[in-house]
Design an enzyme around this catalytic site. Structure first.
Site, PDB file in Angstrom:
ATOM      1  N   LYS A 186      45.234  29.909  30.036  1.00  0.00           N
ATOM      2  CA  LYS A 186      44.085  28.997  30.179  1.00  0.00           C
ATOM      3  C   LYS A 186      42.901  29.766  30.751  1.00  0.00           C
ATOM      4  O   LYS A 186      42.978  30.334  31.831  1.00  0.00           O
ATOM      5  CB  LYS A 186      44.407  27.818  31.097  1.00  0.00           C
ATOM      6  CG  LYS A 186      43.306  26.755  30.994  1.00  0.00           C
ATOM      7  CD  LYS A 186      43.226  25.805  32.154  1.00  0.00           C
ATOM      8  CE  LYS A 186      42.450  26.302  33.316  1.00  0.00           C
ATOM      9  NZ  LYS A 186      40.989  26.469  33.086  1.00  0.00           N
TER      10      LYS A 186
ATOM     11  N   GLU B  95      34.339  33.460  51.964  1.00  0.00           N
ATOM     12  CA  GLU B  95      33.984  34.196  50.747  1.00  0.00           C
ATOM     13  C   GLU B  95      32.733  33.532  50.160  1.00  0.00           C
ATOM     14  O   GLU B  95      32.772  32.377  49.752  1.00  0.00           O
ATOM     15  CB  GLU B  95      35.147  34.107  49.761  1.00  0.00           C
ATOM     16  CG  GLU B  95      34.919  34.892  48.504  1.00  0.00           C
ATOM     17  CD  GLU B  95      36.155  34.954  47.622  1.00  0.00           C
ATOM     18  OE1 GLU B  95      36.748  33.893  47.319  1.00  0.00           O
ATOM     19  OE2 GLU B  95      36.531  36.072  47.217  1.00  0.00           O
TER      20      GLU B  95
END
Ligand code: NAD
Length: 500
Positions: A192, A399
């Site tokens: 995917k 992050e």
């Protein structure tokens, strides 16, 4: 003022069309079972460039059935390893021939500089398939000197149907890191793609079939995470799942795998990697590498050197030069020659990065340059540098995944090791020093899956990559990735015929 791309030379871009928008299941392009589709965008403008078949559980079911049949009935796992290797090589050669169209498609859908895609990423993709084609016929077990009168051997067998979920920051390379080793070992795949970047995987999967890959061996489903991705991770007939993306989603994938059939999971997740500049560093070189470590790929790298630790004795000089370098960074249309930075991937990431910049300002880090969007169209952000960053600020902990450099000051090596390790992540680290002793102390002290010394972002196909702590489970690339896609079977028999 920021350098502008208007002065940059116009690049002649190769003509590229979007030919494939459907799922690729059992060797055929097919619409979504639901008939639904979703838009994919050009991040330079935010405009829709194509509508893509939107997969959900039913499409995943169909793809898994095709992969299951191709695994159980062959011919793929039953072919000779040499035949598999030849198909991987033929595929790599075809990709090499389509280098420029693929790079253009990657830039169009992702926003990364075209020359980066054309001169580095597509060639690395090809190199990776050559590397794993080389492994295909060198995977074998052992004979084991067990106690007693037994002949004992291990067979290294493919694990079965591999589910693979990839992100949008390096759509082609993430495809290669996952598909290369899985196919070399004889597995079949349902992959995917990320909803932001579905295009290049479909293009290369078509080339794979031209290279002779049997139908059902590699199936590509486009779609969203909570629908198609979750259906793949929780599928009872998928034997292994490999995921790259955020730590948050990695936890979901692990849970789905555990709650379904306990399939083994490899995860390549986020990071907050330190880049440490010691007092003996050659400053101009250190500035350039630290800049590259953070700003490369619009700052959208899981291993970005996003905490730049600088020794107090060289801090002021470094800061001045790092700021000057960021101001020189050329931001603009990634198809233009000379452009170093294109747009962020989408509006969500763009807004997220701008939120972190606001948080840096609010927490009283010093904004040295940047901090704003560029233009009114697309997702361009000024290269941004913060100094005076403290360990407990959000910009030093989370992050950011954008062009935001955070510079922190340190005094000595033991202190910087402690601070560098004081994070939930452990993906990578950079060390910049002329001293062998300092380099050895740091490489052994840092808890990270990769430590680059006087270099950064060196991604050879043979070098393993992966994280400590919440940066992931397992390693990709190199010989290590093969272990993710193999089962070890012990076969035990008496040395002599037993007296029945
Ligand atoms: P994400 O982790 O949510 O998406 C990565 C992949 O996982 C995509 O293919 C997505 O469709 C799929 N996914 C999402 N939810 C899922 C679910 N419930 N089950 C199964 N699959 C699922 O990442 P994102 O939302 O695109 O980005 C968010 C943040 O992740 C970024 O800001 C960045 O910090 C980080 N990120 C890291 C990497 C990396 O290389 N480690 C790559 C992309 C993003």
């Amino acid at each position: 003022r920021f350098s502008s791309a208007t002065a940059a030379e116009e690049l002649i871009t190769p003509a590229v069309q979007i030919s494939y928008t459907q799922h690729l299941i059992n060797g055929q392009f097919v619409d979504a079972a639901s008939g639904k589709s979703f838009p994919t965008y050009d991040p330079r403008t935010g405009e829709v460039i194509a509508h893509i078949a939107e997969g959900d559980a039913e499409d995943i079911n169909r793809a898994v059935s095709a992969a299951r049949k191709a695994f159980d009935e062959g011919p793929w796992p039953k072919m000779t390893a040499y035949e598999r290797s030849r198909i991987l090589l033929r595929f790599a050669d075809l990709v090499e021939k389509h280098n420029d169209e693929l790079a253009a498609l990657e830039t169009w859908n992702n926003g990364k500089p075209y020359l980066q895609a054309a001169q580095s990423e597509v060639p690395m993709f090809v190199r990776l398939f050559h590397y794993y084609a080389g492994w295909a016929d060198k995977i074998h077990g052992l004979t084991v000197p067990a106690d007693g009168n037994y002949h004992v051997q291990t067979l290294h067998e493919p694990i079965g149907v591999a589910g693979q979920i990839i992100p949008w920051n390096f759509p082609l390379l993430m495809f290669a890191w996952k598909v290369g080793p899985a196919l070399a070992c004889g597995n079949t795949i349902v992959l995917k793609t990320a909803e932001q970047t579905p295009l290049t995987a479909l293009y290369v999967a078509k080339l794979f079939h031209e290279a002779g890959l049997p139908p059902g061996v590699l199936n590509i489903v486009s779609g969203y995470g909570p629908t198609a991705g979750a259906a793949l991770a929780s599928h009872m007939d998928v034997d292994k799942i490999a995921f790259t993306g955020s730590t948050e989603t990695g936890k979901v994938v692990l849970e789905l795998a555990a709650k379904s059939n306990l399939k083994p999971v490899t995860l390549e997740l986020g990071g907050k990697s330190p880049f440490i500049i010691c007092e003996d560093a050659e400053i101009d070189h250190a500035v350039e590498l630290a800049h590259f470590a953070l700003f490369f790929n619009q700052g959208q790298c899981c291993c970005a050197g996003s905490r730049t630790f600088v020794h107090e004795r060289v801090y002021d000089e470094f800061l001045e030069k790092a700021k000057a370098r960021a101001l020189r960074r050329v931001v603009g249309d990634p198809f233009k020659n000379g452009v170093e930075q294109g747009p962020q991937i989408d509006s969500e990431q763009f807004e997220k990065v701008l939120r972190y910049i606001r948080s840096g300002i609010e927490s009283k880090a010093t904004l040295e340059c940047g901090g704003e969007r560029i233009g009114s169209k697309g997702y361009f952000i000024q290269p941004t540098v913060f100094s005076n960053v403290q360990d407990d600020m959000l910009i030093a902990k989370d992050e950011i995944f954008g062009p935001v450099q955070s510079i922190l000051k340190f005094k000595d090596i033991d202190e910087v090791i402690k601070r560098a390790n004081a994070t939930r992540y452990g993906l990578a680290a950079g060390v910049f020093t002329r001293s062998l002793e300092t380099a050895n102390t740091l490489t052994r002290g840092l808890r990270a899956g990769t430590v680059w010394v006087n270099c950064f972002d060196v991604f050879d196909a043979a070098i393993p990559f992966g994280g400590y702590k919440m940066s992931g489970i397992g390693r990709e690339k190199g010989i290590y990735s093969l272990h993710n896609y193999l089962q070890v079977k012990a076969v035990v028999s008496p040395l002599k015929n037993p007296a029945w």
